[in-house]
Design a protein around this motif. Structure first.
Motif, PDB file in Angstrom:
ATOM      1  N   PHE A  37       0.814  -1.256  -0.188  1.00 17.78           N
ATOM      2  CA  PHE A  37       0.034  -0.167   0.132  1.00 17.78           C
ATOM      3  C   PHE A  37       0.843   1.091  -0.093  1.00 17.78           C
ATOM      4  CE2 PHE A  37      -1.756   3.437   2.858  1.00 17.78           C
ATOM      5  CZ  PHE A  37      -2.957   3.742   1.823  1.00 17.78           C
ATOM      6  N   ARG A  63       7.838   9.487   3.255  1.00 19.05           N
ATOM      7  CA  ARG A  63       7.791   8.799   4.439  1.00 19.05           C
ATOM      8  C   ARG A  63       6.584   8.447   4.968  1.00 19.05           C
ATOM      9  NH1 ARG A  63      12.155  13.112   7.201  1.00 19.05           N
ATOM     10  NH2 ARG A  63      13.985  11.905   6.090  1.00 19.05           N
ATOM     11  N   PHE A  64       6.438   7.153   5.570  1.00 14.99           N
ATOM     12  CA  PHE A  64       5.221   6.811   6.088  1.00 14.99           C
ATOM     13  C   PHE A  64       5.555   6.378   7.357  1.00 14.99           C
ATOM     14  CE2 PHE A  64       1.331   4.825   6.932  1.00 14.99           C
ATOM     15  CZ  PHE A  64       0.257   5.238   6.072  1.00 14.99           C
TER      16      PHE A  64
ATOM     17  N   PRO B 157      -6.070  -1.758   4.070  1.00 11.44           N
ATOM     18  CA  PRO B 157      -4.653  -1.593   4.185  1.00 11.44           C
ATOM     19  C   PRO B 157      -4.198  -0.086   4.460  1.00 11.44           C
ATOM     20  CG  PRO B 157      -4.982  -2.949   2.301  1.00 11.44           C
ATOM     21  CD  PRO B 157      -6.439  -2.391   2.797  1.00 11.44           C
ATOM     22  N   ALA B 158      -4.997   0.877   3.745  1.00 14.83           N
ATOM     23  CA  ALA B 158      -4.908   2.207   4.156  1.00 14.83           C
ATOM     24  C   ALA B 158      -5.132   2.646   5.637  1.00 14.83           C
ATOM     25  CB  ALA B 158      -5.741   3.016   3.369  1.00 14.83           C
ATOM     26  N   SER B 160      -4.955   0.491   8.127  1.00 21.63           N
ATOM     27  CA  SER B 160      -4.265  -0.308   8.623  1.00 21.63           C
ATOM     28  C   SER B 160      -2.681   0.393   8.851  1.00 21.63           C
ATOM     29  CB  SER B 160      -4.123  -1.790   8.404  1.00 21.63           C
ATOM     30  OG  SER B 160      -3.022  -2.490   8.947  1.00 21.63           O
ATOM     31  N   ALA B 161      -2.356   0.707   7.807  1.00 20.78           N
ATOM     32  CA  ALA B 161      -0.885   1.279   7.663  1.00 20.78           C
ATOM     33  C   ALA B 161      -0.826   2.403   8.229  1.00 20.78           C
ATOM     34  CB  ALA B 161      -0.692   1.531   6.100  1.00 20.78           C
ATOM     35  N   ALA B 162      -2.023   3.333   8.169  1.00 19.10           N
ATOM     36  CA  ALA B 162      -1.985   4.620   8.978  1.00 19.10           C
ATOM     37  C   ALA B 162      -2.015   4.381  10.444  1.00 19.10           C
ATOM     38  CB  ALA B 162      -2.866   5.541   8.623  1.00 19.10           C
ATOM     39  N   SER B 164      -1.670   1.280  12.535  1.00 26.20           N
ATOM     40  CA  SER B 164      -0.731   0.606  13.063  1.00 26.20           C
ATOM     41  C   SER B 164       0.559   0.665  13.284  1.00 26.20           C
ATOM     42  CB  SER B 164      -1.001  -1.024  12.141  1.00 26.20           C
ATOM     43  OG  SER B 164       0.009  -0.954  11.023  1.00 26.20           O
ATOM     44  N   MET B 165       1.033   1.918  12.511  1.00 25.12           N
ATOM     45  CA  MET B 165       2.502   2.585  12.621  1.00 25.12           C
ATOM     46  C   MET B 165       2.383   3.626  13.376  1.00 25.12           C
ATOM     47  SD  MET B 165       4.310   1.600   9.166  1.00 25.12           S
ATOM     48  CE  MET B 165       3.092   1.158   7.919  1.00 25.12           C
ATOM     49  N   LEU B 166       1.196   3.940  14.058  1.00 22.77           N
ATOM     50  CA  LEU B 166       1.199   5.321  14.817  1.00 22.77           C
ATOM     51  C   LEU B 166       1.063   4.884  16.221  1.00 22.77           C
ATOM     52  CD1 LEU B 166       0.690   8.378  14.663  1.00 22.77           C
ATOM     53  CD2 LEU B 166      -1.878   7.789  14.512  1.00 22.77           C
ATOM     54  N   LYS B 206      -6.707 -13.282   8.549  1.00 28.75           N
ATOM     55  CA  LYS B 206      -6.572 -12.295   9.617  1.00 28.75           C
ATOM     56  C   LYS B 206      -6.815 -10.989   9.166  1.00 28.75           C
ATOM     57  CE  LYS B 206      -3.160 -11.589  13.265  1.00 28.75           C
ATOM     58  NZ  LYS B 206      -1.810 -11.498  13.412  1.00 28.75           N
ATOM     59  N   LEU B 208      -6.528  -7.141   9.192  1.00 28.78           N
ATOM     60  CA  LEU B 208      -5.158  -6.049   9.373  1.00 28.78           C
ATOM     61  C   LEU B 208      -5.566  -5.283  10.638  1.00 28.78           C
ATOM     62  CD1 LEU B 208      -4.982  -4.821   5.589  1.00 28.78           C
ATOM     63  CD2 LEU B 208      -3.685  -6.551   6.672  1.00 28.78           C
ATOM     64  N   PRO B 209      -4.291  -4.972  11.161  1.00 24.18           N
ATOM     65  CA  PRO B 209      -4.552  -4.457  12.607  1.00 24.18           C
ATOM     66  C   PRO B 209      -4.725  -2.917  12.329  1.00 24.18           C
ATOM     67  CG  PRO B 209      -2.217  -4.848  11.941  1.00 24.18           C
ATOM     68  CD  PRO B 209      -3.088  -5.630  11.010  1.00 24.18           C
ATOM     69  N   LYS B 244       4.935   9.356  15.483  1.00 26.70           N
ATOM     70  CA  LYS B 244       4.686   9.702  14.213  1.00 26.70           C
ATOM     71  C   LYS B 244       3.353  10.217  13.744  1.00 26.70           C
ATOM     72  CE  LYS B 244       9.097   8.657  14.012  1.00 26.70           C
ATOM     73  NZ  LYS B 244       9.198   8.409  15.177  1.00 26.70           N
ATOM     74  N   ASP B 245       3.207  10.721  12.832  1.00 31.45           N
ATOM     75  CA  ASP B 245       1.925  11.192  12.267  1.00 31.45           C
ATOM     76  C   ASP B 245       1.611  10.650  11.051  1.00 31.45           C
ATOM     77  OD1 ASP B 245       2.357  14.241  14.049  1.00 31.45           O
ATOM     78  OD2 ASP B 245       1.172  12.641  14.576  1.00 31.45           O
ATOM     79  N   PRO B 247       0.429   9.659   7.005  1.00 33.81           N
ATOM     80  CA  PRO B 247       1.187   9.373   5.850  1.00 33.81           C
ATOM     81  C   PRO B 247       1.772  10.573   5.205  1.00 33.81           C
ATOM     82  CG  PRO B 247      -1.187   9.357   5.614  1.00 33.81           C
ATOM     83  CD  PRO B 247      -0.968   9.463   7.015  1.00 33.81           C
ATOM     84  N   GLY B 248       3.157  10.709   4.870  1.00 35.06           N
ATOM     85  CA  GLY B 248       3.846  11.392   4.332  1.00 35.06           C
ATOM     86  C   GLY B 248       3.998  12.754   5.163  1.00 35.06           C
TER      87      GLY B 248
END
Lengths: 79, 1017
Positions: A37, A63-64, B157-158, B160-162, B164-166, B206, B208-209, B244-245, B247-248
């Motif tokens: 993604f 960066r993500f 996915p969007a 989750s990516a945003a 789960s990494m925050l 499963k 996505l987290p 972190k905040d 995306p981008g």
């Protein structure tokens, strides 16, 4: 800290033609989706940047969170 | 701020309303008063500075720059907030960012008129708007998740990516459950117990987290660390994990901890329940671990204290309000990204909107948005992402009864990388396709399965067929279905490569077939095609009521392993139909003549020309005058054996080309049934000879061959024809017709002459025998049955000298036989012999020949034809003998001419004397009456005749009576000329004796000179 990296070769038509997950971190099932993604979304930025600079290597162009996207664009616009 | 001697200032942000960003409002707080009071704080001051800056920029009408700088400010400011997070209210940073983003959006959009800006600037503006919306959206989702609305956030996915990494917020103390919150806890409990939405098709993946680590664990750990006095971990949490905040967004992830506090050996993510249990041993019983519902209630309670913005409070007050705000933010982000040409960002957010629409039953809108997302991912081949969204689209289409779309989605799901779904899931997709295919569809739609079923011709050279031949085309079909699938029919189109206007030919499998997963070899019956080269076109088929088609060629591999460039490969022809050419040749094996009226073998050479004659049927139809001896079987043998030793024959028939390859010959006797003959298999690819037992019939044998009248036997009389029709080919589709001419003849041609006339009346009759066949004839016996009026001299049997026989006559040679005959009495013998007008020459002979060469001994009975010479044959030839005339009845004499010679122009009298020598019977009636018809014949160029040229003269019937006929003639030319001749037309020439005969030539002198032509000088 275990790190992970995802290496993808994208054709000029934005189609991924090679994909590899490298790194020492344990593979998580969801990581593949997230990486895809993020890399796919980064193509938006590549398409803008690639025509504004003569450099082929665009370091840390996106960066993500704690993931950094770098890209090398060939002359044939294969990333 | 940490410098010695400077008064440490608070960071600020603890006032009521500080959670609402004021970085665009320079008059938010009286800054001058703060300076005077020396209560100056970073929190207010940085916002104040930016507010002044933005005010100026707005005045300069540069809203885009405000947006750009504002976004950077928000990112950098959020870092500052994160550094002071443990002193700030719970989730203060998230709330401030949300309000800052929305304030910046509102301020810039209201001042942006889109007038005099370049397209790039416009794109940048909308991209910034999208980023701002997106950032606020992520923070908003985080808050919603903390208060228990996580079940309503799509695990895409969007998202989750945003999320789960925050990292989680890091307050100094994780908020505790407020008193008297049991009802709220129960409500949250109920919210959490709502069963998660089941995935379509029973997909077991499963989810996505949406959280970086377990919220329950994180909240309890933070409370536990506090109670245990584990201060190190707090620092660890503060510095080691820089927040972190979105995306981008912000911040270097590698910021080292400013102070060298040893990192706790307990990783945050490793803090599990066990650790929690251990630490709880030394904790006061009041701090019992919270349940998740309590964590949510506590967070909600703390957030309510933090948030001063009533709109945001309302947005988080219920699930419904949350969704409204969530949609608002997502739509804003998607719209702006789309306008900035960041289609990937925009379309992905469209997918998030679709998820909400789907949840609310707005399937039509959901399907449209999902289609956009799927089209993007499918178009760019990002299969992992497509696999997440496509089931959702399929479900929408299923609910909307969009059969075509649903089937297409199922096929797409099946054609995705096999590793993306479990086997059971793929089987579920297939069963859906099959179920729909066998159900009643109101509007059956063709389904494109190019990505799932591919086909190719077999490797190796293309199938080569002769013109007009059917065949069987074998193709390889790769099925991407996980299970076997049964097809009602399967058709393929063939496209001619040589011309476009030829159209496509459709070939269809004859029966239903079952496609296994992977490779399938399918054979299709191929009707006769026109000459040319063909490639495979489109594969179509039917599953139940569903028609599908595939345009996709594979190069011998399964569909998924093929690279995506395969369609650019040139297409290999699978079928070549050659131009019409001779496939077989039928010809007569020999060119020499066979025996007439005898059973003979006719050889027919059957020569396949690079074509199998398997199962061929030969129709044989003999022409008039020829019949097949049905008492004999037809023989067939290989050409090599038949003509062994007769190389010249083989060469002359041009049959040496394909014999060498087929070493083994064969011999077989075949029955002829209804004029049809089935060729044996061994002769399929072999030049072979077919021996037909035939007999040519010539009815004129009874009449006898007239050896005297006709010099040569007419060849056409001996010609017979055999019409042949060969049906061959795979389905007897090929025919070859030929009429073969066979020449028959009698063995001998007879000519006669009377060689001598003896004084005693004996005649020598010479019979010359010309051999007509390419075989040795052995004359065993010969005799002649004479016609009336002739008798043999000496013995009565009419045979030549017995020692003369046997007489052998080689091919193309001649022999003679002499008979001594004489005129005989016609009174002896019976009546029939008197009437016989022909003499019959009888010859008993044997023939020694080979059927491979020509005439041969007729077969006596089945299978014993080769015993040459074992049987004597009889040859008859009729000869007409003419009785000689020995006693003429009239004599004609030419009387002498005048002695002074003949001159041109001078009259001369030509005289003939006719004398009756005897009385004869049977003469012309005029003679009986004493009248004789005469005629003078002279060349009118030489002679002028005066007087009667033709007329009757009287001649007495008495013997010795005579008369002189004279005619006056004038010679016209000088020289030796033939004199006029006297003829008696009514009297046979044999009855006239010209003795002495008249002169052949006489001398005519030139005319005398005439004085009248002399002119005196």
């Amino acid at each position: 800290m275990a790190s992970t990296a995802c290496f993808v070769i994208v054709s000029r038509n934005d189609i991924p033609i090679y994909e590899a997950e490298v790194g020492s971190a344990l593979k998580k099932e969801e990581a593949a989706h997230q990486h895809q993604f993020i890399l796919h979304a980064a193509l938006d930025i590549v398409q803008d940047l690639a025509w504004t600079t003569s450099a082929m290597f665009l370091k840390a162009m996106d960066r993500f969170s704690d993931l950094v996207v770098s890209v090398y664009v060939t002359a044939g616009t294969i990333s | 701020m940490n410098t010695r001697g400077v008064k440490h200032k608070d960071f600020g942000g603890l006032d009521n309303g500080d959670d609402r960003a004021a970085f665009l409002n320079h008059a938010y707080k009286p800054l001058s008063q703060f300076v005077l009071d020396d209560t100056f704080r970073e929190f207010e001051f940085r916002q104040y500075l930016f507010a002044c800056q933005s005010k100026l920029l707005f005045k300069l009408n540069r809203p885009v720059e405000v947006a750009s700088r504002g976004y950077s400010f928000i990112i950098s400011y959020s870092k500052a907030l994160s550094r002071h997070e443990n002193k700030l209210p719970f989730c203060f940073r998230e709330v401030w960012i949300i309000s800052a983003c929305l304030a910046l959006i509102n301020a810039t959009v209201s001042r942006y008129d889109g007038g005099l800006v370049t397209p790039d600037v416009e794109k940048e503006f909308f991209r910034l708007q999208g980023d701002l919306y997106s950032l606020s959206r992520v923070k908003f989702m985080r808050l919603a998740y903390l208060i228990g609305y996580g079940m309503d956030i799509e695990k895409s996915p969007a998202n989750s990516a945003a999320l789960s990494m925050l990292s989680w917020p890091r307050p100094a103390v994780w908020p505790s459950v407020p008193p008297d919150a049991s009802t709220r806890v129960a409500a949250k409990e109920k919210l959490l117990q709502s069963s998660p939405k089941a995935k379509h098709f029973g997909i077991q993946r499963k989810p996505l987290p949406l959280e970086p680590s377990s919220l329950l664990r994180e909240a309890n750990r933070r409370r536990a660390s506090l109670s245990a006095g584990n201060i190190f971990e707090l620092f660890d949490g503060q510095h080691n994990l820089t927040p972190k905040d979105g995306p981008g967004a912000d911040g270097s992830p590698m910021t080292p901890p400013p102070n060298k506090i040893p990192v706790s050996s307990m990783s945050r993510t490793n803090s599990g329940p066990v650790h929690f249990e251990n630490s709880s041993l030394i904790r006061s019983p009041v701090d019992r671990p919270m349940k998740l519902s309590e964590v949510h209630v506590a967070a909600e309670h703390a957030l309510n204290a933090t948030i001063s913005d009533p709109d945001l409070l309302k947005a988080l007050s219920s699930v419904h309000d949350f969704e409204l705000k969530y949609l608002d933010l997502t739509k804003g982000a998607a719209e702006n990204y789309n306008r900035s040409w960041w289609k990937r960002h925009g379309v992905v957010l469209d997918g998030e909107i679709a998820a909400v629409c789907y949840r609310h039953g707005n399937y039509d809108l959901a399907a449209k948005s999902y289609e956009k997302v799927c089209a993007l991912y499918a178009g760019e081949g990002w299969q992992n992402l497509l696999a997440e969204v496509l089931p959702n689209l399929a479900e929408c289409q299923k609910i909307l009864n969009d059969h075509a779309g649903y089937l297409a989605s199922c096929v797409k799901l099946l054609s995705l990388d096999k590793g993306l779904f479990l086997v059971q899931e793929r089987q579920a997709f297939e069963s859906e396709v099959v179920r729909l295919a066998h159900s009643e569809m109101k509007h059956p739609v063709p389904l494109d399965v190019s990505s799932l079923i591919t086909f190719s011709g077999n490797p190796g050279p293309p199938l080569e067929l002769c013109d007009g031949d059917p065949g069987t085309l074998s193709v390889t079909v790769w099925s991407g279905f996980p299970d076997e699938i049964s097809l009602e029919s399967l058709t393929l189109t063939l496209i001619a490569t040589f011309s476009a206007d030829e159209g496509v030919k459709v070939i269809k499998s004859s029966s239903a077939l079952v496609l296994k997963p992977g490779r399938n070899d399918v054979t299709l019956p191929l009707p006769p095609q026109r000459p040319g080269s063909y490639v495979l076109g489109v594969l179509t088929g039917q599953i139940g009521n569903l028609r599908f088609r595939s345009h996709s060629y594979s190069r011998g591999g399964p569909p998924d392993s093929d690279d995506f460039m395969s369609f650019e490969k040139p297409i290999r022809p699978v079928l070549k139909v050659s131009k019409p050419r001779p496939l077989v040749d039928l010809s007569a094996a020999i060119s020499s003549a066979l025996l007439m009226n005898e059973a003979q073998w006719v050889g027919l050479i059957v020569r396949p020309i690079d074509y199998s004659l398997k199962g061929a049927i030969l129709h044989i139809d003999t022409g008039p005058g020829l019949k097949i001896e049905e008492s004999h079987m037809i023989e067939m043998e290989s050409c090599n054996e038949a003509f062994e030793g007769f190389g010249q024959i083989r060469n002359s028939n041009n049959i040496s080309t394909d014999n060498s390859s087929t070493g083994g010959g064969g011999y077989e006797r075949l029955p002829l049934i209804d004029g049809k003959l089935k060729l044996p298999d061994w002769a399929s690819n072999l030049t072979s000879v077919l021996w037909l037992p035939v007999r040519a019939i010539d009815d004129r044998l009874l009449m006898g061959t007239s050896a005297v009248i006709s010099q040569r036997q007419n060849i056409v009389d001996g010609m017979r024809t055999i019409a042949l029709k060969l049906e061959f080919g795979v389905s007897h589709n090929q025919t070859f017709e030929r009429t073969v001419a066979v020449h028959f003849t009698y063995p001998l041609y007879v000519s006669t002459r009377v060689s001598d006339k003896c004084k005693d009346g004996t005649l020598l009759l010479q019979v010359v025998l010309h051999s007509q066949v390419k075989a040795t004839l052995t004359i065993c016996d010969a005799w002649m049955d004479l016609q009336g009026g002739f008798v043999h001299v000496g013995k009565d049997d009419g045979r030549p000298t017995p020692g003369f026989f046997p007489l052998s006559i080689c091919p193309s040679s001649r022999a003679g036989i002499m008979f001594c005959i004489r005129l005989g009495s016609t009174t002896n013998g019976d009546e029939s012999e008197l009437l016989k007008s022909h003499s019959i020459l009888n010859i008993r002979y044997r023939i020694s020949g080979d059927r491979a060469l020509g005439a041969h001994s007729p077969m006596v009975h089945d299978g014993q034809d080769a015993s040459t010479g074992s049987r004597e044959l009889l040859f008859k030839s009729a000869i007409v003998l003419q009785r000689p005339v020995l006693e003429p009845s009239l004599a004609v004499g030419f009387l002498p001419l005048p002695s002074d010679g003949l001159r041109v122009g001078k009259l001369v009298s030509m005289r003939w004397r006719v004398e009756r020598l005897k009385d004869i019977e049977g003469e012309a009636p005029s003679i009986h009456d004493g009248e004789v018809l005469y005629e003078v014949d002279a060349n009118p160029e030489n002679w002028m005749i005066a007087g009667r040229k033709r007329g009757h003269v009287s001649l007495s019937l008495e013997q010795g009576s005579r008369i002189v006929i004279s005619v006056i003639c004038v010679p016209l030319v000088a020289g030796y000329v033939r004199p006029p001749q006297l003829g008696l037309p009514d009297v046979d020439v044999t009855n006239i004796s010209c003795n002495p005969a008249g002169p052949h030539l006489i001398c005519v002198l030139p005319p005398t000179l005439s004085s009248s032509f002399c002119i005196p000088v």
